[in-house]
Design an enzyme around this catalytic site. Structure first.
Site, PDB file in Angstrom:
ATOM      1  N   SER A 198      95.439  18.130  65.163  1.00  0.00           N
ATOM      2  CA  SER A 198      94.809  16.836  65.598  1.00  0.00           C
ATOM      3  C   SER A 198      93.259  17.280  65.996  1.00  0.00           C
ATOM      4  O   SER A 198      93.064  18.142  66.935  1.00  0.00           O
ATOM      5  CB  SER A 198      95.658  15.823  66.554  1.00  0.00           C
ATOM      6  OG  SER A 198      94.699  14.976  67.003  1.00  0.00           O
ATOM      7  N   TYR A 212     101.133  14.300  73.689  1.00  0.00           N
ATOM      8  CA  TYR A 212     100.608  14.431  72.218  1.00  0.00           C
ATOM      9  C   TYR A 212      99.741  15.326  72.279  1.00  0.00           C
ATOM     10  O   TYR A 212      99.436  16.279  71.431  1.00  0.00           O
ATOM     11  CB  TYR A 212     100.234  13.136  71.620  1.00  0.00           C
ATOM     12  CG  TYR A 212      99.876  13.306  70.203  1.00  0.00           C
ATOM     13  CD1 TYR A 212     100.747  13.283  69.108  1.00  0.00           C
ATOM     14  CD2 TYR A 212      98.453  13.079  70.116  1.00  0.00           C
ATOM     15  CE1 TYR A 212     100.363  13.293  67.812  1.00  0.00           C
ATOM     16  CE2 TYR A 212      97.713  13.285  68.817  1.00  0.00           C
ATOM     17  CZ  TYR A 212      98.825  13.084  67.808  1.00  0.00           C
ATOM     18  OH  TYR A 212      98.443  13.375  66.241  1.00  0.00           O
TER      19      TYR A 212
END
Length: 273
Positions: free
Chosen positions: A150, A163
């Protein structure tokens, strides 16, 4: 380190195993690989969604598709997936670690079970799959691994702390392995998308007013992300960031002092929370 081996065409030496394939980027990656003639093993928890996607790929691309419904976050999940994927004696030539979950909000308010489940899926399961498959790839002198990370991997993200940390792990692991595997015929790529129009974006928008107000033009499409990921993997690129705004953000995070990135991210989170 294994000795240099002759590289082979991954399409003809095994299957492509894609986790988290039932929706979003995972489903688009399955479509992308099918368009290029690969044999697929698709993994997710939802059997019905996998079956529908498999039927689509068989109809549109005459693809060879196997589905495995499994929760990779559970103990034994990765081993069960690999047992099913390799039951026919065909090795996994390409591993796509796409399965992942997110938690949005203050870490102090987070459910502990949800946080540990996030780590189990985003970190432990993907690492176990790599660990179990990599020795065979090195022995064969061919193989590819696409780890979906990400843009958040490049900096800490308050309100998405666990996350972002899990994706930083994925990016770091990918870069380290890419160096360890030089000369073996095995390539490892990290795909680092920014905000993308997937079911996950709804969770992020629900927890962040700043993201809810983001212009739609700044959102990537899963199809574009998957296409870039496929090209980067096949080209042996180590890190791929889709979209110019995301590339600028990643570059900024890497040259800016960490205390500055922390402060800017924290300020944005406080303003948009």
């Amino acid at each position: 380190m294994a000795t240099r081996a002759k590289s082979k065409d991954d399409k003809n030496t095994g299957r492509v195993l894609i986790t988290g394939a039932s929706a979003g980027i995972g489903a688009e990656l399955a479509r992308e690989f099918a368009r290029h003639g690969h044999r697929l093993t698709l993994v997710a928890r939802r059997r019905e969604a996998l079956a529908a996607l498999a039927a689509e790929l068989k109809k549109d691309h005459q693809a060879d598709v196997q589905i495995v419904a499994q929760d990779l976050a559970k103990p034994g999940g990765p081993a069960a997936v690999l047992k099913a994927a390799q039951a026919g004696g065909e090795p996994v030539a390409i591993l796509v670690n796409n399965a992942g979950v997110i938690d949005v909000g203050p870490f102090a308010d987070a459910d502990t079970a949800k946080i540990t489940g996030l780590i189990d899926l985003n970190v432990r399961a993907s690492t176990e799959l790599i660990s179990r498959l990599l020795p065979g790839m090195v022995e064969r002198g061919a193989g590819r691994i696409l780890n979906v990370s990400s843009l958040s991997a490049f900096q800490p993200v308050p309100t998405m702390a666990a996350y972002a940390a899990s994706k930083a792990y994925v990016l770091s692991l990918t870069e380290a392995l890419s160096e360890e595997l030089r000369g073996t015929g095995v390539k490892v790529t990290a795909l680092c998308p920014g905000f993308t129009e997937t079911p996950m974006i709804g969770e992020i928008q629900a927890g962040s007013a700043a993201v809810r107000g983001m212009p739609k033009q700044l959102l990537s499409t899963p199809r574009d992300v998957a296409a870039l990921g496929y090209r980067a993997l096949m080209a042996g690129q180590v890190v791929a960031v889709p979209g110019l705004p995301n590339q600028i953000t990643a570059a900024w995070a890497q040259v800016t002092p960490r205390w500055v990135t922390r402060y800017v991210a924290g300020f944005a989170a406080r303003r948009g929370g």
